[in-house]
Design an enzyme around this catalytic site. Sequence first.
Site, PDB file in Angstrom:
ATOM      1  N   GLU A  42      64.362  39.907  45.162  1.00  0.00           N
ATOM      2  CA  GLU A  42      64.923  40.138  46.487  1.00  0.00           C
ATOM      3  C   GLU A  42      64.141  41.270  47.170  1.00  0.00           C
ATOM      4  O   GLU A  42      63.722  42.228  46.525  1.00  0.00           O
ATOM      5  CB  GLU A  42      66.396  40.527  46.351  1.00  0.00           C
ATOM      6  CG  GLU A  42      67.116  40.720  47.670  1.00  0.00           C
ATOM      7  CD  GLU A  42      68.575  41.110  47.495  1.00  0.00           C
ATOM      8  OE1 GLU A  42      69.369  40.810  48.400  1.00  0.00           O
ATOM      9  OE2 GLU A  42      68.930  41.710  46.454  1.00  0.00           O
ATOM     10  N   LYS A 114      71.410  33.925  51.750  1.00  0.00           N
ATOM     11  CA  LYS A 114      72.375  34.646  50.922  1.00  0.00           C
ATOM     12  C   LYS A 114      73.777  34.560  51.524  1.00  0.00           C
ATOM     13  O   LYS A 114      73.997  34.926  52.683  1.00  0.00           O
ATOM     14  CB  LYS A 114      71.928  36.103  50.801  1.00  0.00           C
ATOM     15  CG  LYS A 114      72.752  36.963  49.873  1.00  0.00           C
ATOM     16  CD  LYS A 114      72.153  38.369  49.808  1.00  0.00           C
ATOM     17  CE  LYS A 114      72.876  39.255  48.813  1.00  0.00           C
ATOM     18  NZ  LYS A 114      72.247  40.601  48.744  1.00  0.00           N
ATOM     19  N   CYS A 155      71.073  37.872  44.301  1.00  0.00           N
ATOM     20  CA  CYS A 155      71.681  39.153  43.966  1.00  0.00           C
ATOM     21  C   CYS A 155      73.207  39.126  43.879  1.00  0.00           C
ATOM     22  O   CYS A 155      73.776  38.643  42.912  1.00  0.00           O
ATOM     23  CB  CYS A 155      71.180  40.220  44.944  1.00  0.00           C
ATOM     24  SG  CYS A 155      71.375  41.918  44.339  1.00  0.00           S
TER      25      CYS A 155
END
Length: 277
Positions: A42, A114, A155
């Site tokens: 990321e 995301k 993440c």
Amino acid sequence: MNAQVAVVQMVSSDVLADNLARAGSLLAQASAGGAQLALLPENFALMGRDEKAKLAIMEVDGDGPIQSWMAMQAQRLGLWLIGGSIPLAAPDGRSYAACLVFDPAGRCLARYDKIHLFDVDLAGGESYRESRTIAPGSTPVAVTTPWGQVGLSICYDLRFPELYRCYAGAELLVVPSAFTQQTGAAHWECLLRARAIENQAYVLAADQGGLHQNGRQTFGGSMIIDPWGQVLARMDQGEGVALAQVDMEFLQRCRSNLPALQHRRQAFCGASQATPA
């Protein structure tokens, strides 16, 4: 069909050109090690000094220097390249944290934005508000590769197993990250191994791993995990590449011997209420 895969760990700075140069060197190292698929972390292109720094480099979907660089690297090295996250423009002036997948011909085949944003206040005064500059995605995305389906996540998504259930049956799950030192030390490996075990899939996790110019300390611990939950390769802190073999025959044996994915029942979100006597 088996494959050699790589996770790339970085300690990205606030200088875009330096990060791309370093990422290119690490991808070349992965390719020299036989990697056919590589995952970047990321924010590989920029870890800015403040939350708004990413907005200065965000690109429109399908056009921009970071996307062109990724396409060139995939084609130059003959890799399937999964590009951690980069900022792509959202309609409201924020950016999406987008994970892009390029094939060895340099074509972008998939984009995942995301979904879960890291808005938290940790012990010791450590605080994050991703939603100030990042717009949330809404759709799980999987991409077909020569080694089966690859489910995409980024993440903080790791903490939400319902996302990975959308990828049930996928052979690989990827988790490019910039986990904090505090949360990584407590939860990183156990969450990754859980996602591998419960989905009977290989998990590739590429993390940022060190002290950044903005003062943030990221955990590192990039790893590759097999469907039985075994860690095949791991890094600690610093930059580098971890490589491992993805064995599809082993994956199928795991699923055949313990067919948990076939045994799933209807999920119930609420507990039943007893009738008062």
